[in-house]
Structures are given as structure tokens and as C-alpha cells.
Design a protein around this motif. Sequence first.
Motif, PDB file in Angstrom:
ATOM      1  N   GLY A  98       0.966  -1.155   0.011  1.00  0.00           N
ATOM      2  CA  GLY A  98       0.019   0.011  -0.048  1.00  0.00           C
ATOM      3  C   GLY A  98       0.968   1.014   0.064  1.00  0.00           C
ATOM      4  O   GLY A  98       2.108   1.202   0.318  1.00  0.00           O
ATOM      5  N   VAL A  99       0.287   2.375  -0.328  1.00  0.00           N
ATOM      6  CA  VAL A  99       0.926   3.611  -0.466  1.00  0.00           C
ATOM      7  C   VAL A  99      -0.152   4.787   0.067  1.00  0.00           C
ATOM      8  O   VAL A  99      -1.056   4.658  -0.646  1.00  0.00           O
ATOM      9  CB  VAL A  99       1.883   3.853  -1.671  1.00  0.00           C
ATOM     10  CG1 VAL A  99       0.864   4.048  -2.890  1.00  0.00           C
ATOM     11  CG2 VAL A  99       2.763   5.231  -1.390  1.00  0.00           C
ATOM     12  N   THR A 100       0.322   5.701   0.823  1.00  0.00           N
ATOM     13  CA  THR A 100      -0.557   6.856   1.148  1.00  0.00           C
ATOM     14  C   THR A 100       0.360   7.936   1.080  1.00  0.00           C
ATOM     15  O   THR A 100       1.281   8.429   1.720  1.00  0.00           O
ATOM     16  CB  THR A 100      -0.990   6.882   2.760  1.00  0.00           C
ATOM     17  OG1 THR A 100      -1.796   5.594   2.706  1.00  0.00           O
ATOM     18  CG2 THR A 100      -2.045   7.762   2.750  1.00  0.00           C
ATOM     19  N   SER A 101       0.220   8.732   0.115  1.00  0.00           N
ATOM     20  CA  SER A 101       0.959  10.051  -0.325  1.00  0.00           C
ATOM     21  C   SER A 101       0.372  11.034   0.566  1.00  0.00           C
ATOM     22  O   SER A 101      -1.237  11.290   0.665  1.00  0.00           O
ATOM     23  CB  SER A 101       0.451  10.616  -1.725  1.00  0.00           C
ATOM     24  OG  SER A 101       0.718  11.806  -1.627  1.00  0.00           O
ATOM     25  N   ILE A 102       1.029  11.872   1.362  1.00  0.00           N
ATOM     26  CA  ILE A 102       0.581  12.713   2.546  1.00  0.00           C
ATOM     27  C   ILE A 102      -0.151  14.035   1.863  1.00  0.00           C
ATOM     28  O   ILE A 102      -1.193  14.156   2.330  1.00  0.00           O
ATOM     29  CB  ILE A 102       1.834  13.112   3.347  1.00  0.00           C
ATOM     30  CG1 ILE A 102       2.462  11.879   4.041  1.00  0.00           C
ATOM     31  CG2 ILE A 102       1.350  14.064   4.327  1.00  0.00           C
ATOM     32  CD1 ILE A 102       1.579  10.835   4.796  1.00  0.00           C
ATOM     33  N   THR A 103       0.457  14.427   0.874  1.00  0.00           N
ATOM     34  CA  THR A 103      -0.251  15.676   0.174  1.00  0.00           C
ATOM     35  C   THR A 103      -1.532  15.243  -0.204  1.00  0.00           C
ATOM     36  O   THR A 103      -2.330  16.080  -0.204  1.00  0.00           O
ATOM     37  CB  THR A 103       0.578  16.233  -0.929  1.00  0.00           C
ATOM     38  OG1 THR A 103       2.102  16.337  -0.299  1.00  0.00           O
ATOM     39  CG2 THR A 103       0.364  17.378  -1.566  1.00  0.00           C
ATOM     40  N   ASN A 104      -1.626  14.144  -1.048  1.00  0.00           N
ATOM     41  CA  ASN A 104      -2.970  13.862  -1.770  1.00  0.00           C
ATOM     42  C   ASN A 104      -3.680  13.242  -0.628  1.00  0.00           C
ATOM     43  O   ASN A 104      -5.143  13.890  -0.857  1.00  0.00           O
ATOM     44  CB  ASN A 104      -2.658  12.903  -2.801  1.00  0.00           C
ATOM     45  CG  ASN A 104      -2.073  13.287  -3.844  1.00  0.00           C
ATOM     46  OD1 ASN A 104      -2.014  14.478  -4.281  1.00  0.00           O
ATOM     47  ND2 ASN A 104      -1.641  12.319  -4.686  1.00  0.00           N
ATOM     48  N   SER A 105      -3.421  13.023   0.377  1.00  0.00           N
ATOM     49  CA  SER A 105      -4.444  12.410   1.339  1.00  0.00           C
ATOM     50  C   SER A 105      -4.890  13.624   2.135  1.00  0.00           C
ATOM     51  O   SER A 105      -6.016  13.534   2.969  1.00  0.00           O
ATOM     52  CB  SER A 105      -3.664  11.632   2.561  1.00  0.00           C
ATOM     53  OG  SER A 105      -3.225  10.238   1.951  1.00  0.00           O
ATOM     54  N   ILE A 106      -4.309  14.930   2.089  1.00  0.00           N
ATOM     55  CA  ILE A 106      -5.108  15.932   2.674  1.00  0.00           C
ATOM     56  C   ILE A 106      -5.606  16.962   1.937  1.00  0.00           C
ATOM     57  O   ILE A 106      -6.615  17.319   2.045  1.00  0.00           O
ATOM     58  CB  ILE A 106      -3.692  16.554   3.415  1.00  0.00           C
ATOM     59  CG1 ILE A 106      -2.917  15.677   4.763  1.00  0.00           C
ATOM     60  CG2 ILE A 106      -4.221  18.023   4.156  1.00  0.00           C
ATOM     61  CD1 ILE A 106      -2.058  16.025   5.264  1.00  0.00           C
ATOM     62  N   PHE A 107      -4.696  17.075   0.664  1.00  0.00           N
ATOM     63  CA  PHE A 107      -5.141  18.228  -0.137  1.00  0.00           C
ATOM     64  C   PHE A 107      -6.138  17.766  -1.399  1.00  0.00           C
ATOM     65  O   PHE A 107      -6.552  18.562  -2.023  1.00  0.00           O
ATOM     66  CB  PHE A 107      -4.160  19.208  -0.698  1.00  0.00           C
ATOM     67  CG  PHE A 107      -3.472  19.884   0.377  1.00  0.00           C
ATOM     68  CD1 PHE A 107      -4.164  20.925   1.155  1.00  0.00           C
ATOM     69  CD2 PHE A 107      -2.275  19.338   1.147  1.00  0.00           C
ATOM     70  CE1 PHE A 107      -3.532  21.427   2.326  1.00  0.00           C
ATOM     71  CE2 PHE A 107      -1.684  20.087   2.009  1.00  0.00           C
ATOM     72  CZ  PHE A 107      -2.320  21.054   2.643  1.00  0.00           C
ATOM     73  N   ALA A 108      -6.160  16.525  -1.808  1.00  0.00           N
ATOM     74  CA  ALA A 108      -6.757  15.962  -2.693  1.00  0.00           C
ATOM     75  C   ALA A 108      -7.846  14.928  -2.709  1.00  0.00           C
ATOM     76  O   ALA A 108      -8.091  14.125  -3.183  1.00  0.00           O
ATOM     77  CB  ALA A 108      -5.820  15.482  -3.971  1.00  0.00           C
ATOM     78  N   THR A 109      -8.606  14.943  -1.430  1.00  0.00           N
ATOM     79  CA  THR A 109      -9.700  13.976  -0.966  1.00  0.00           C
ATOM     80  C   THR A 109     -10.780  14.262  -1.928  1.00  0.00           C
ATOM     81  O   THR A 109     -11.143  15.267  -2.454  1.00  0.00           O
ATOM     82  CB  THR A 109     -10.039  14.143   0.295  1.00  0.00           C
ATOM     83  OG1 THR A 109     -10.467  15.443   0.667  1.00  0.00           O
ATOM     84  CG2 THR A 109      -8.650  14.065   1.228  1.00  0.00           C
ATOM     85  N   ASN A 110     -11.715  13.309  -1.769  1.00  0.00           N
ATOM     86  CA  ASN A 110     -12.952  13.333  -2.618  1.00  0.00           C
ATOM     87  C   ASN A 110     -14.026  12.738  -1.708  1.00  0.00           C
ATOM     88  O   ASN A 110     -14.183  11.565  -1.495  1.00  0.00           O
ATOM     89  CB  ASN A 110     -12.839  12.488  -3.753  1.00  0.00           C
ATOM     90  CG  ASN A 110     -14.061  12.487  -4.747  1.00  0.00           C
ATOM     91  OD1 ASN A 110     -14.830  13.393  -4.548  1.00  0.00           O
ATOM     92  ND2 ASN A 110     -14.175  11.572  -5.762  1.00  0.00           N
ATOM     93  N   PRO A 111     -14.885  13.518  -1.188  1.00  0.00           N
ATOM     94  CA  PRO A 111     -14.843  15.086  -1.407  1.00  0.00           C
ATOM     95  C   PRO A 111     -13.950  15.686  -0.609  1.00  0.00           C
ATOM     96  O   PRO A 111     -13.162  15.146   0.241  1.00  0.00           O
ATOM     97  CB  PRO A 111     -16.419  15.524  -0.917  1.00  0.00           C
ATOM     98  CG  PRO A 111     -16.671  14.274   0.112  1.00  0.00           C
ATOM     99  CD  PRO A 111     -15.975  12.987  -0.516  1.00  0.00           C
ATOM    100  N   PRO A 112     -13.642  16.859  -0.882  1.00  0.00           N
ATOM    101  CA  PRO A 112     -12.573  17.598  -0.358  1.00  0.00           C
ATOM    102  C   PRO A 112     -12.788  18.026   1.239  1.00  0.00           C
ATOM    103  O   PRO A 112     -13.971  18.141   1.467  1.00  0.00           O
ATOM    104  CB  PRO A 112     -12.510  18.960  -1.050  1.00  0.00           C
ATOM    105  CG  PRO A 112     -13.468  18.946  -2.047  1.00  0.00           C
ATOM    106  CD  PRO A 112     -14.262  17.555  -1.977  1.00  0.00           C
ATOM    107  N   ILE A 113     -11.648  17.973   2.039  1.00  0.00           N
ATOM    108  CA  ILE A 113     -11.874  18.479   3.354  1.00  0.00           C
ATOM    109  C   ILE A 113     -11.948  20.120   3.073  1.00  0.00           C
ATOM    110  O   ILE A 113     -11.250  20.449   2.121  1.00  0.00           O
ATOM    111  CB  ILE A 113     -10.547  18.147   3.928  1.00  0.00           C
ATOM    112  CG1 ILE A 113     -10.155  16.733   4.087  1.00  0.00           C
ATOM    113  CG2 ILE A 113     -10.415  18.798   5.275  1.00  0.00           C
ATOM    114  CD1 ILE A 113      -9.063  16.242   4.926  1.00  0.00           C
ATOM    115  N   SER A 114     -12.721  20.629   3.876  1.00  0.00           N
ATOM    116  CA  SER A 114     -13.190  22.108   3.712  1.00  0.00           C
ATOM    117  C   SER A 114     -11.894  22.824   3.907  1.00  0.00           C
ATOM    118  O   SER A 114     -10.988  22.551   4.683  1.00  0.00           O
ATOM    119  CB  SER A 114     -13.904  22.391   4.931  1.00  0.00           C
ATOM    120  OG  SER A 114     -13.506  22.906   6.000  1.00  0.00           O
ATOM    121  N   THR A 115     -11.719  23.847   3.039  1.00  0.00           N
ATOM    122  CA  THR A 115     -10.455  24.836   3.208  1.00  0.00           C
ATOM    123  C   THR A 115     -10.536  25.517   4.632  1.00  0.00           C
ATOM    124  O   THR A 115      -9.328  25.692   5.118  1.00  0.00           O
ATOM    125  CB  THR A 115     -10.941  25.776   1.875  1.00  0.00           C
ATOM    126  OG1 THR A 115     -10.712  25.339   0.732  1.00  0.00           O
ATOM    127  CG2 THR A 115      -9.924  27.030   2.083  1.00  0.00           C
TER     128      THR A 115
END
Length: 127
Positions: free
Chosen positions: A85-102
Motif C-alpha cells: 500500500g502507499v499513502t501520499s501525505i499531500t494527496n491524502s490531505i489536499f486532494a480528497t474526494n469529497p474535499p476536506i473544507s478549506t
Amino acid sequence: MMRIDYAFWGTNPPHTHPRATEILTVIEGTLQVGFITSDPQKRLITKVLQRGDVFVFPIGLVHFQRNMGHSNASAIAAFSSQNPGVTSITNSIFATNPPISTEILAQAFQVDDKTVRLLKKKSIVHV
């Protein structure tokens, strides 16, 4: 196992492997590598590796590699699981679906909304 080729000053950005320990062997060039220990210490363990050097990234910890830019760099990564498995830190925070609120991210990182929107825009989603 996998081979990783790094461009000049190229980086394998912070990520984790939730199901495997990784053993990295440098086959060409010079790499700066590191990982962050778990809470509460959150200590950065880092080292500069040369050809033939080996480094272990413990299971589940955030880690990275960076070509020091003196030449091409390559490494072989071996994992303790066929499905690390791999979890990209940046994508996990800033590119979620749906997005985490700004607003939540701005508060968490203590930055303004504009900075969060910029980071979301630059994040890459891997499907």
C-alpha cells in the motif's frame, strides 16, 4: 521490489506504506532519506546514502527520499509484503474526494484560505 529512478534533485515526497516495512538500497548516486517517528516524539531520522548503502523505513511511518543532485540516482526498494500500500501525505490531505473544507485545513495548518486553495490546486490525484 521496485526500482526508483530520481531526476536531478528529484524527490519521492513524504508518504507511508501502511502494510509493509521498506528496505531501500542505493544502486547509483547520492540520496538523502528520512522518516518521522510516531507521536509523541515525531523525531526526524535522516541520512545521506551513497551507492551500496541500505536504509530501512519502518512500517507505517512517513518517509521520503531526495536525489542530492550530484548525478543520476537510482535505488531498489524491497517490501515486507506483496501488498505494501502507499499513502501520499499531500494527496491524502489536499486532494480528497469529497474535499476536506478549506476552512478546516487553513485552521489546521495555520495559514490563510488562499494558501490552502493553492495547495489543493497543485495536488495530484492518482487513480
